[in-house]
Design a protein around this motif. Structure first.
Motif, mmCIF file in Angstrom:
data_model
loop_
_atom_site.group_PDB
_atom_site.id
_atom_site.type_symbol
_atom_site.label_atom_id
_atom_site.label_comp_id
_atom_site.label_asym_id
_atom_site.label_seq_id
_atom_site.Cartn_x
_atom_site.Cartn_y
_atom_site.Cartn_z
ATOM 1 N N ILE A 20 38.304 43.713 -2.353
ATOM 2 C CA ILE A 20 37.676 45.024 -2.526
ATOM 3 C C ILE A 20 38.436 45.832 -3.567
ATOM 4 O O ILE A 20 39.667 45.765 -3.661
ATOM 5 N N SER A 21 37.712 46.585 -4.372
ATOM 6 C CA SER A 21 38.354 47.455 -5.366
ATOM 7 C C SER A 21 38.717 48.788 -4.721
ATOM 8 O O SER A 21 38.110 49.211 -3.729
ATOM 9 N N ASP A 22 39.708 49.468 -5.315
ATOM 10 C CA ASP A 22 40.246 50.687 -4.716
ATOM 11 C C ASP A 22 39.209 51.797 -4.602
ATOM 12 O O ASP A 22 39.283 52.630 -3.694
ATOM 13 N N ASP A 23 38.244 51.821 -5.526
ATOM 14 C CA ASP A 23 37.290 52.928 -5.535
ATOM 15 C C ASP A 23 36.210 52.793 -4.476
ATOM 16 O O ASP A 23 35.387 53.689 -4.306
ATOM 17 N N ARG A 24 36.194 51.679 -3.722
ATOM 18 C CA ARG A 24 35.169 51.466 -2.707
ATOM 19 C C ARG A 24 35.683 51.682 -1.284
ATOM 20 O O ARG A 24 34.979 51.427 -0.300
ATOM 21 N N VAL A 25 36.934 52.111 -1.152
ATOM 22 C CA VAL A 25 37.519 52.357 0.169
ATOM 23 C C VAL A 25 38.250 53.699 0.146
ATOM 24 O O VAL A 25 39.005 53.990 -0.785
ATOM 25 N N TRP A 26 38.006 54.486 1.169
ATOM 26 C CA TRP A 26 38.749 55.726 1.371
ATOM 27 C C TRP A 26 39.626 55.542 2.594
ATOM 28 O O TRP A 26 39.137 55.212 3.682
ATOM 29 N N ILE A 27 40.935 55.726 2.428
ATOM 30 C CA ILE A 27 41.870 55.608 3.553
ATOM 31 C C ILE A 27 42.718 56.866 3.604
ATOM 32 O O ILE A 27 43.331 57.252 2.594
ATOM 33 N N GLY A 28 42.729 57.515 4.743
ATOM 34 C CA GLY A 28 43.495 58.740 4.880
ATOM 35 C C GLY A 28 44.066 58.917 6.267
ATOM 36 O O GLY A 28 43.629 58.283 7.240
ATOM 37 N N VAL A 29 45.070 59.774 6.361
ATOM 38 C CA VAL A 29 45.718 60.100 7.622
ATOM 39 C C VAL A 29 45.319 61.512 8.028
ATOM 40 O O VAL A 29 45.354 62.428 7.212
ATOM 41 N N VAL A 30 44.924 61.669 9.285
ATOM 42 C CA VAL A 30 44.656 62.997 9.848
ATOM 43 C C VAL A 30 45.764 63.289 10.838
ATOM 44 O O VAL A 30 45.887 62.626 11.868
ATOM 45 N N SER A 31 46.590 64.259 10.495
ATOM 46 C CA SER A 31 47.813 64.481 11.263
ATOM 47 C C SER A 31 47.737 65.668 12.212
ATOM 48 O O SER A 31 48.675 65.893 12.967
ATOM 49 N N GLY A 32 46.682 66.425 12.197
ATOM 50 C CA GLY A 32 46.592 67.552 13.110
ATOM 51 C C GLY A 32 45.709 68.652 12.566
ATOM 52 O O GLY A 32 44.901 68.431 11.658
ATOM 53 N N ASP A 33 45.844 69.832 13.138
ATOM 54 C CA ASP A 33 45.066 70.989 12.682
ATOM 55 C C ASP A 33 45.993 72.191 12.620
ATOM 56 O O ASP A 33 47.217 72.058 12.567
ATOM 57 N N ALA A 34 45.400 73.394 12.645
ATOM 58 C CA ALA A 34 46.196 74.625 12.540
ATOM 59 C C ALA A 34 47.180 74.759 13.692
ATOM 60 O O ALA A 34 48.184 75.468 13.579
ATOM 61 N N ARG A 35 46.904 74.075 14.805
ATOM 62 C CA ARG A 35 47.792 74.164 15.965
ATOM 63 C C ARG A 35 49.022 73.284 15.819
ATOM 64 O O ARG A 35 49.929 73.319 16.643
ATOM 65 N N GLY A 36 49.047 72.439 14.779
ATOM 66 C CA GLY A 36 50.220 71.596 14.565
ATOM 67 C C GLY A 36 49.882 70.123 14.541
ATOM 68 O O GLY A 36 48.721 69.723 14.707
ATOM 69 N N PRO A 37 50.874 69.251 14.325
ATOM 70 C CA PRO A 37 50.653 67.800 14.267
ATOM 71 C C PRO A 37 50.274 67.235 15.634
ATOM 72 O O PRO A 37 50.462 67.884 16.662
ATOM 73 N N GLN A 38 49.778 66.012 15.597
ATOM 74 C CA GLN A 38 49.336 65.375 16.838
ATOM 75 C C GLN A 38 49.727 63.900 16.820
ATOM 76 O O GLN A 38 49.365 63.166 15.899
ATOM 77 N N GLU A 39 50.479 63.463 17.839
ATOM 78 C CA GLU A 39 50.800 62.053 18.031
ATOM 79 C C GLU A 39 50.049 61.559 19.264
ATOM 80 O O GLU A 39 50.191 62.136 20.347
ATOM 81 N N TYR A 40 49.274 60.475 19.078
ATOM 82 C CA TYR A 40 48.467 59.968 20.192
ATOM 83 C C TYR A 40 49.227 58.871 20.941
ATOM 84 O O TYR A 40 48.791 57.716 21.023
ATOM 85 N N THR A 41 50.361 59.268 21.476
ATOM 86 C CA THR A 41 51.090 58.433 22.412
ATOM 87 C C THR A 41 50.592 58.766 23.820
ATOM 88 O O THR A 41 49.778 59.672 24.019
ATOM 89 N N MET A 42 51.100 58.033 24.809
ATOM 90 C CA MET A 42 50.727 58.338 26.187
ATOM 91 C C MET A 42 51.103 59.774 26.543
ATOM 92 O O MET A 42 50.321 60.506 27.167
ATOM 93 N N LYS A 43 52.294 60.175 26.107
ATOM 94 C CA LYS A 43 52.738 61.544 26.363
ATOM 95 C C LYS A 43 51.936 62.544 25.544
ATOM 96 O O LYS A 43 51.570 63.626 26.027
ATOM 97 N N GLY A 44 51.643 62.179 24.289
ATOM 98 C CA GLY A 44 50.947 63.096 23.409
ATOM 99 C C GLY A 44 49.533 63.411 23.850
ATOM 100 O O GLY A 44 49.026 64.522 23.627
ATOM 101 N N THR A 45 48.876 62.453 24.502
ATOM 102 C CA THR A 45 47.506 62.696 24.937
ATOM 103 C C THR A 45 47.436 63.597 26.166
ATOM 104 O O THR A 45 46.348 64.042 26.543
ATOM 105 N N ARG A 46 48.591 63.842 26.798
ATOM 106 C CA ARG A 46 48.602 64.753 27.946
ATOM 107 C C ARG A 46 48.755 66.208 27.508
ATOM 108 O O ARG A 46 48.612 67.114 28.323
ATOM 109 N N VAL A 47 49.066 66.434 26.247
ATOM 110 C CA VAL A 47 49.188 67.800 25.738
ATOM 111 C C VAL A 47 47.820 68.478 25.810
ATOM 112 O O VAL A 47 46.806 67.881 25.428
#
Length: 758
Positions: free
Chosen positions: A507-534
Motif C-alpha cells: 500500500i502507498s502512504d497516501d492511501r492510509v491514514w494512521i493517527g493517535v487519539v490521546s484524549g480530549d480537553a479533560r486530559g489524556p486517556q490510557e485504556y488500561t484496566m485501571k484507566g477504564t475505571r476512571v
C-alpha cells in the motif's frame, strides 16, 4: 501487508529422489510431472565428471548423494589399473543407466501441506490458488473436522457428539469376509460414508474450498469428511487448519505423514502458542470418572470382549489411580485461598512427578499405559464393536494423557522443567428457590448450591518440543505479517530458519491514514484496566467510535482488549443511550464466542456493510475477527484499536511462561516482560492489518490510547504503521478535521477511478 517468510530447508535430510524404501512419498503418483518431461534427463541427479589428480587425465564419475545423517557424500567409482579401458567405460555406462533408472522410478513430488488458522482463511488462499497457473496441474484436497463437514443429520438426543454418531453409523457392518485373500467391505449404516469415493479428483473442480466440497457432497450423497481423506492419498497439495499438522492426535487420526513433505504455515505468528498448546493438558476428575465408568462397562462383558480385556483392564487400573490422585489432592487445594470462584496450587514439576509415582501413574508406569492407550484408541477408530458404549470423549482423554506425558517424559524426563503443573478447584455458585422480592444478601448467604470441579492443568512452556516433530519434513515455511522479532521465533521454536524475507507493504502512504487519539480537553486517556475505571472513560471512547462512524463510509471495525471489556462497554452504553446513537449511524454487530454463531453473524455483517448505512463491528484482539479475516474495500474503511492488548498476567499460564523465559534467556529467549510485550503488539498489528488488504484499498487506523504518543509504545508496531504514523497525534476534537479530509480525498479518488473505467 509486510510479510516475514522463513524456510527450513532440510534438503540434506530428505531428498526428492530418496530411496523408495525409505520414503513414504514414493507411494504418490508421478502424475503429470513425469508425463510432461521434455527431456529424459530432466529432474535427475547430475552425473559430474571431474579429473583425478592421480590418473594422468583419466576421469572418475562422482555422484553427489545425501547420507542419512544429512551430510553430503560422494561415491567414487575408482578405476582399477588391471581393468581394460573399454570394460571401465562399460562399468561407467551401466552405473549411469542404473542411477537414471532408479531416479525415474523415484521421481515423485513431495506433498505440500498448506496450513492456516481457520477455514475462512483457507477459503481465501484457495481463491488465490485458483488464479495461478498451477491450478489443474496439481491435485488438491482440503481436510476438516466432522463438525465442519459431516452432512448427515445430527440427533443430539442419541449421540453426544458428531464423532460418536459417525463411529456408530459406520462401524456395525464395516466387517471383512472370512476369505482373507478377498476381503470385501460391506455397506455401513451411513449412505454418505458408503458413497465417499464418489468424491474424487476426477469429479471435483481443480480448486475447491470447504463450502464447495460440502455442496458437491450433498449433490452426490457422499461424505465430504471421508471423501476428502480419500483424495488426500493422491493429492499434491493438502489444505488444512495448521493445528492438524501440529497436534499428534489429529495427525494420527487423519493419518497425516509429514515425512519428506513441504509444510507451509500461514498466519504463523501464532505457531509458538499453538505448539505449546498441543503439548499442554487440562483434565478434570469428572472426565476421569466418566471414562472409568465406560471402560468398566466394557470389561463386564468378559466373554464377548476377551480380545480387548488385556488393555482395557490396564486402562481401568491406571484411571482408577488417577481418580485416587485427585482425591488425595483435595486437602492441599482446599487450603488455598479462593479468588473469585477458583483456587489454584502450582507445583515444582519434580515434586508433581513424585506425587504421580506415589500413585503408580508416573514415569515407571507410563510405558505400559501408553501401549494400552494406543491399542485402545486404534481399536476405537478402526473397529469399535467390542467397545460399545465408549464415547469419543474417553478416547480423546486417553490420547491427551499419552501425548502430553509422552512429551514430558521424553528422553529420560529431560523436559520436566519445560512444564508447569497446576491444580485448580473451581466452585460454581447457583441460587435456587428465590422469589423476585428477595434481596441479593439473602440469595447469596442463605440460598446457594455449590458444585466443585477439580482440574489438572499441565502447561507446556517450550514450543520446540512439538516443533521437533515437524522437522521430518523436507522444508518448512512460516508466513505472517507480524513475525518480528525474528530471533525470538528461532529461539522459541528451537529451529533455525536460514532464509528470511521481509518485503515492504504494497500500500502507498497516501492511501492510509494512521493517527493517535490521546484524549480530549479533560486530559489524556490510557485504556488500561485501571484507566477504564476512571469516570467518563467509556463515554469518551464511545464518543470516539461515534465520530469515526460518522466520517467513515460503510464498514468500521472496533477492537477492544477482552470479551469482559466488550460486555462492560455494552452495558454502560445502553444505560447512557450511547449505543442507540451508534445504532442510528450503523448496523451494530458483536463478535461471538461460539464459532457457529460467529459465522452467522459475519454473513449478516457482510450483507449490511454493503448498504449505504454500513455496519459497525465490535471485536476482540486475538479473536476470530482479528486473525486473518479479510475486510477489503468497503468492508473496513476504518479500524479503531482500543488500548494495548497485553496478555493477562494474572493467568497462571502467562505468569509461568514469563518466569520460564527469565530462567532460560541463555537459549536466546526474550525476558518475560519483553515476551509479554511482543505478544501484545503481535495481536495489535494483526488487528491493524484488517484495514488495507490490497494495493488499491484505502482506510483509516485510529489508535486510541495516550501511550502511543511515546516512542517506547510504538517501536513494536509494524514498520509500515510506524512510517505512516510519525507524529500524527490528535485529541478527540482535532481528529474530526484530519480524518474527514482524508476520507473526502479518497472518495473523490474512487469516483475518478470509476469514471475512468466507464
Amino acid at each position: 501487508m509486510r510479510m516475514d517468510t522463513k524456510y527450513n530447508t532440510r534438503i540434506s535430510d530428505k531428498s526428492i529422489y530418496q530411496n523408495p524404501e525409505a520414503s513414504c512419498s514414493t507411494k504418490k503418483r508421478t502424475g503429470p510431472y513425469t508425463e510432461n518431461l521434455k527431456d529424459d534427463t530432466e529432474g535427475l541427479v547430475t552425473i559430474h565428471k571431474k579429473p583425478r589428480n592421480d590418473s594422468l587425465g583419466k576421469e572418475d564419475i562422482t555422484i553427489d548423494t545425501f547420507s542419512p545423517q544429512g551430510t553430503p557424500t560422494k561415491n567414487i567409482l575408482k578405476d582399477n589399473k588391471e581393468t581394460p579401458e573399454h570394460i571401465g567405460k562399460l562399468h561407467d555406462l551401466v552405473d549411469n543407466l542404473r542411477v537414471r533408472t532408479t531416479m525415474l522410478v523415484d521421481s515423485s513430488v513431495p506433498t505440500i501441506y498448506y496450513g492456516a488458522r481457520t477455514h475462512m482463511q483457507l477459503q481465501q488462499v484457495i481463491k488465490e490458488y485458483r488464479r495461478t497457473s498451477y491450478c489443474g496441474k496439481a491435485k488438491m484436497t482440503i481436510l476438516s473436522s466432522r463438525d465442519k463437514s459431516c452432512i448427515r443429520e445430527f440427533n443430539k438426543d442419541q449421540w453426544s457428539t458428531r464423532n460418536d454418531m459417525c463411529r456408530d453409523c459406520i462401524r456395525s457392518d464395516n466387517q471383512s469376509s472370512s476369505n482373507n485373500d478377498n476381503k470385501k467391505t460391506k455397506d455401513s449404516q451411513c449412505l454418505y460414508y458408503d458413497n465417499r469415493r464418489a468424491l474424487s479428483h476426477e469429479v471435483m473442480p481443480d480448486a475447491f474450498d470447504l463450502e464447495e466440497l460440502i455442496q458437491i457432497g450433498h449433490r452426490k450423497h457422499a461424505c465430504p469428511y471421508y471423501g476428502a481423506r480419500e483424495m488426500a492419498k493422491t493429492a499434491d497439495i493438502i489444505f488444512c487448519p495448521y493445528n492438524y499438522l501440529i497436534d499428534p492426535s489429529i495427525k494420527a487420526n487423519l493419518q497425516i505423514n509429514l515425512q519428506g513433505a513441504i509444510i507451509v504455515i500461514d498466519e504463523a505468528h501464532n505457531i509458538e502458542g499453538n505448539c505449546r498448546d498441543a503439548a499442554s493438558l487440562s483434565i478434570t476428575q469428572t472426565q476421569i470418572q466418566n471414562a472409568l465408568k465406560e471402560l468398566r462397562s466394557v470389561a463386564e462383558y468378559r466373554f464377548a470382549n476377551q480380545d480387548v480385556l488385556s488393555y482395557v483392564d490396564e486402562l481401568v487400573i491406571h484411571l482408577q489411580n488417577w481418580n485416587d490422585w485427585f482425591e488425595h489432592q483435595l486437602p492441599l487445594i482446599q487450603s488455598q485461598v479462593v479468588n473469585g470462584n477458583s483456587a489454584t496450587y502450582a507445583w515444582e514439576t519434580k515434586y508433581f512427578v513424585d506425587t504421580l509415582e506415589n500413585h503408580n501413574i508416573g514415569y515407571k508406569h507410563f510405558n505400559n499405559f501408553k501401549v494400552s492407550s494406543d491399542t485402545f484408541c486404534r481399536r476405537l477408530r478402526e473397529d469399535p464393536r467390542p467397545l460399545y458404549g465408549v464415547t469419543q470423549a474417553t478416547g480423546t482423554l486417553l490420547e491427551s494423557l499419552a501425548t502430553v506425558f509422552g512429551y514430558m517424559y521424553r528422553g529420560l524426563c529431560q523436559h520436566l522443567d519445560d512444564f508447569k503443573p497446576v491444580l485448580e478447584r473451581y466452585v460454581s455458585v447457583k441460587t435456587s428457590g428465590l422469589s423476585a422480592n428477595e434481596g441479593w444478601r439473602k440469595s447469596y448467604f442463605n440460598k446457594r448450591v455449590d458444585t466443585e470441579t477439580l482440574t489438572l492443568h499441565l502447561y507446556c512452556m517450550n514450543a520446540a518440543i512439538v516443533m521437533e516433530s515437524l522437522q521430518v519434513a523436507r522444508s518448512i515455511m512460516l508466513s505472517s505479517g507480524t513475525m518480528t522479532p525474528m530471533g525470538n521465533i528461532h529461539a522459541e521454536l528451537g529451529t533455525p530458519f536460514p532464509f528470511c524475507v521481509s518485503p515492504n507493504h504494497v500500500i502507498s502512504d497516501d492511501r492510509v491514514w494512521i493517527g493517535v487519539v490521546s484524549g480530549d480537553a479533560r486530559g489524556p486517556q490510557e485504556y488500561t484496566m485501571k484507566g477504564t475505571r476512571v469516570p467518563g472513560a467509556t463515554e469518551r471512547f464511545g464518543q470516539l467510535v461515534l465520530r469515526v462512524s460518522q466520517l467513515a463510509p460503510h464498514g468500521v471495525l472496533c477492537f477492544v482488549t477482552s470479551y469482559a471489556m466488550l460486555d462492560k462497554l455494552k452495558r454502560e452504553w445502553m444505560d447512557t443511550g450511547m449505543l442507540s446513537k451508534m445504532e442510528s449511524l450503523k448496523h451494530v454487530f458483536y463478535e461471538k464466542r461460539n464459532s457457529n454463531d460467529h459465522e452467522e453473524m459475519m454473513k449478516e455483517f457482510y450483507e449490511y456493510v454493503a448498504t449505504e448505512k454500513g455496519a459497525l463491528l465490535f471485536a476482540v484482539y486475538r479473536g476470530k475477527v482479528s486473525e486473518g479475516m479479510d475486510f477489503k474495500d468497503h468492508q473496513a474503511r476504518a479500524v479503531i484499536c482500543m488500548g494495548i492488548p497485553y496478555p493477562n498476567t494474572y493467568e497462571i499460564a502467562v505468569k509461568a511462561k514469563m518466569e520460564y523465559n527469565d530462567r532460560h534467556r541463555s537459549r536466546g529467549l526474550l525476558s518475560g516482560k519483553d515476551w509479554l510485550r511482543v505478544q501484545a503488539y503481535r495481536a495489535l498489528n494483526q488487528a491493524v492489518g484488517r484495514c488495507v488488504r490490497h494495493k488499491l484499498d484505502w482506510g483509516g487506523v485510529v489508535l486510541a490510547d495516550d501511550r502511543y504518543t511515546k516512542p517506547f509504545y510504538t517501536e513494536h508496531l509494524s514498520k509500515w504503521v510506524q512510517r505512516m504514523l510519525n507524529s500524527n497525534h490528535h485529541t478527540y476534537e482535532s481528529l474530526e478535521s484530519s480524518l474527514d479530509e482524508f476520507v473526502k480525498k479518497m472518495k473523490i479518488s474512487d469516483e475518478e477511478d470509476e469514471n475512468a473505467m466507464q
